[in-house]
Design a protein around this motif. Structure first.
Motif, PDB file in Angstrom:
ATOM      1  N   ILE A   1       0.840  -1.199   0.000  1.00  0.00           N
ATOM      2  CA  ILE A   1       0.000   0.000   0.000  1.00  0.00           C
ATOM      3  C   ILE A   1       0.875   1.247   0.000  1.00  0.00           C
ATOM      4  CG2 ILE A   1      -1.592   1.373   1.415  1.00  0.00           C
ATOM      5  CD1 ILE A   1      -2.946  -1.267   2.203  1.00  0.00           C
ATOM      6  N   LEU A   2       1.888   1.258   0.859  1.00  0.00           N
ATOM      7  CA  LEU A   2       2.796   2.411   0.889  1.00  0.00           C
ATOM      8  C   LEU A   2       3.514   2.589  -0.447  1.00  0.00           C
ATOM      9  CD1 LEU A   2       4.358   2.135   4.457  1.00  0.00           C
ATOM     10  CD2 LEU A   2       2.780   3.882   3.605  1.00  0.00           C
ATOM     11  N   GLU A   3       3.968   1.487  -1.019  1.00  0.00           N
ATOM     12  CA  GLU A   3       4.679   1.578  -2.293  1.00  0.00           C
ATOM     13  C   GLU A   3       3.748   2.022  -3.425  1.00  0.00           C
ATOM     14  OE1 GLU A   3       7.492  -1.088  -5.263  1.00  0.00           O
ATOM     15  OE2 GLU A   3       6.779  -1.980  -3.399  1.00  0.00           O
ATOM     16  N   SER A   4       2.466   1.688  -3.302  1.00  0.00           N
ATOM     17  CA  SER A   4       1.505   2.079  -4.338  1.00  0.00           C
ATOM     18  C   SER A   4       1.387   3.583  -4.487  1.00  0.00           C
ATOM     19  CB  SER A   4       0.116   1.506  -4.020  1.00  0.00           C
ATOM     20  OG  SER A   4       0.087   0.141  -4.241  1.00  0.00           O
ATOM     21  N   TRP A   5       1.681   4.308  -3.427  1.00  0.00           N
ATOM     22  CA  TRP A   5       1.605   5.760  -3.500  1.00  0.00           C
ATOM     23  C   TRP A   5       2.776   6.359  -4.251  1.00  0.00           C
ATOM     24  CZ3 TRP A   5      -2.557   8.569  -2.380  1.00  0.00           C
ATOM     25  CH2 TRP A   5      -3.575   7.920  -1.716  1.00  0.00           C
ATOM     26  N   HIS A   6       3.863   5.617  -4.395  1.00  0.00           N
ATOM     27  CA  HIS A   6       5.031   6.116  -5.125  1.00  0.00           C
ATOM     28  C   HIS A   6       5.184   5.453  -6.486  1.00  0.00           C
ATOM     29  CE1 HIS A   6       6.403   8.293  -1.620  1.00  0.00           C
ATOM     30  NE2 HIS A   6       6.214   7.205  -0.890  1.00  0.00           N
ATOM     31  N   HIS A   7       4.932   4.154  -6.550  1.00  0.00           N
ATOM     32  CA  HIS A   7       5.136   3.383  -7.780  1.00  0.00           C
ATOM     33  C   HIS A   7       3.961   2.430  -7.999  1.00  0.00           C
ATOM     34  CE1 HIS A   7       9.240   4.873  -7.725  1.00  0.00           C
ATOM     35  NE2 HIS A   7       9.357   4.427  -6.485  1.00  0.00           N
ATOM     36  N   PRO A   8       2.782   2.973  -8.323  1.00  0.00           N
ATOM     37  CA  PRO A   8       1.610   2.099  -8.454  1.00  0.00           C
ATOM     38  C   PRO A   8       1.757   1.065  -9.573  1.00  0.00           C
ATOM     39  CG  PRO A   8       1.086   4.324  -9.189  1.00  0.00           C
ATOM     40  CD  PRO A   8       2.458   4.377  -8.580  1.00  0.00           C
ATOM     41  N   GLY A   9       2.407   1.439 -10.659  1.00  0.00           N
ATOM     42  CA  GLY A   9       2.581   0.505 -11.767  1.00  0.00           C
ATOM     43  C   GLY A   9       3.420  -0.702 -11.379  1.00  0.00           C
ATOM     44  N   ARG A  10       4.468  -0.463 -10.634  1.00  0.00           N
ATOM     45  CA  ARG A  10       5.345  -1.555 -10.204  1.00  0.00           C
ATOM     46  C   ARG A  10       4.595  -2.539  -9.303  1.00  0.00           C
ATOM     47  NH1 ARG A  10      10.751  -0.161  -6.933  1.00  0.00           N
ATOM     48  NH2 ARG A  10       9.991   1.821  -7.681  1.00  0.00           N
ATOM     49  N   VAL A  11       3.817  -2.004  -8.372  1.00  0.00           N
ATOM     50  CA  VAL A  11       3.055  -2.870  -7.462  1.00  0.00           C
ATOM     51  C   VAL A  11       2.007  -3.650  -8.252  1.00  0.00           C
ATOM     52  CG1 VAL A  11       1.502  -2.906  -5.473  1.00  0.00           C
ATOM     53  CG2 VAL A  11       3.463  -1.369  -5.487  1.00  0.00           C
ATOM     54  N   MET A  12       1.341  -2.988  -9.175  1.00  0.00           N
ATOM     55  CA  MET A  12       0.310  -3.661  -9.968  1.00  0.00           C
ATOM     56  C   MET A  12       0.919  -4.760 -10.833  1.00  0.00           C
ATOM     57  SD  MET A  12      -2.859  -3.592 -10.187  1.00  0.00           S
ATOM     58  CE  MET A  12      -4.077  -4.350 -11.201  1.00  0.00           C
ATOM     59  N   ARG A  13       2.063  -4.493 -11.445  1.00  0.00           N
ATOM     60  CA  ARG A  13       2.737  -5.527 -12.251  1.00  0.00           C
ATOM     61  C   ARG A  13       3.099  -6.730 -11.383  1.00  0.00           C
ATOM     62  NH1 ARG A  13       4.965  -1.007 -14.598  1.00  0.00           N
ATOM     63  NH2 ARG A  13       6.823  -1.091 -13.278  1.00  0.00           N
ATOM     64  N   ARG A  14       3.573  -6.448 -10.175  1.00  0.00           N
ATOM     65  CA  ARG A  14       3.940  -7.540  -9.267  1.00  0.00           C
ATOM     66  C   ARG A  14       2.716  -8.386  -8.903  1.00  0.00           C
ATOM     67  NH1 ARG A  14       7.112  -4.743  -5.803  1.00  0.00           N
ATOM     68  NH2 ARG A  14       5.426  -4.276  -4.370  1.00  0.00           N
TER      69      ARG A  14
END
Length: 161
Positions: free
Chosen positions: A7-20
């Protein structure tokens, strides 16, 4: 990775989290658990405001308000699934190549990502009541949700099936 870290990472790199998340094996129970976690957090977020209402209107007890809020949140589950389906169909119209699963994941992940802000909004509603500050926080949450959802959906509709 833990959901809270994501969730925290989604605020900075949402695309990366979604790809993961899209790279994981497809699991309907897992994405449903994201929706349930969001609904539970929203339920908890409503408690301060419902308590405030019960204080000012004691003829309607807190228990009755909480049960009504919980049932309303449960009734919203099909709406979220329908909204994800509409988003996927809309994305297909503009060239999206993703699948139904990715569209659900994009929506449910965006909802869960803004849930911490909704907890803050619930506290503000409980302590301050209806106010311009509460309205401003609601607008910020709405914009954040729409932005995260759009970025997640764009990632889900790229080439994933």
């Amino acid at each position: 990775m833990a959901v809270t870290s994501d969730i925290l990472e989604s605020w900075h790199h949402p695309g990366r989290v979604m790809r993961r998340h899209l790279a994981r094996p497809a699991s309907e129970p897992w994405i449903f658990s994201l929706l349930v976690a969001f609904l539970v957090l929203v339920f908890v977020a409503q408690a301060p405001y419902l308590s405030r209402l019960s204080f000012y209107q004691p003829e309607v007890p807190m228990t009755q308000r909480m049960v009504a809020a919980g049932l309303a949140l449960l009734a919203s589950v099909p709406v979220w699934y329908g909204l994800a389906a509409l988003a996927h169909l809309s994305a297909r119209l503009v060239g999206g190549r993703g699948g139904w699963y990715g569209a659900r994941l994009a929506l449910f992940w965006a909802l869960l990502s803004v849930a911490p802000l909704m907890l803050f909004q619930g506290l503000l509603a409980g302590f301050a009541g209806p106010s311009p500050g509460l309205t401003a926080v609601g607008i910020v949450i709405g914009v954040a949700f729409l932005t995260l959802w759009a970025l997640n959906l764009r990632e889900a509709e790229r080439a994933w099936t």
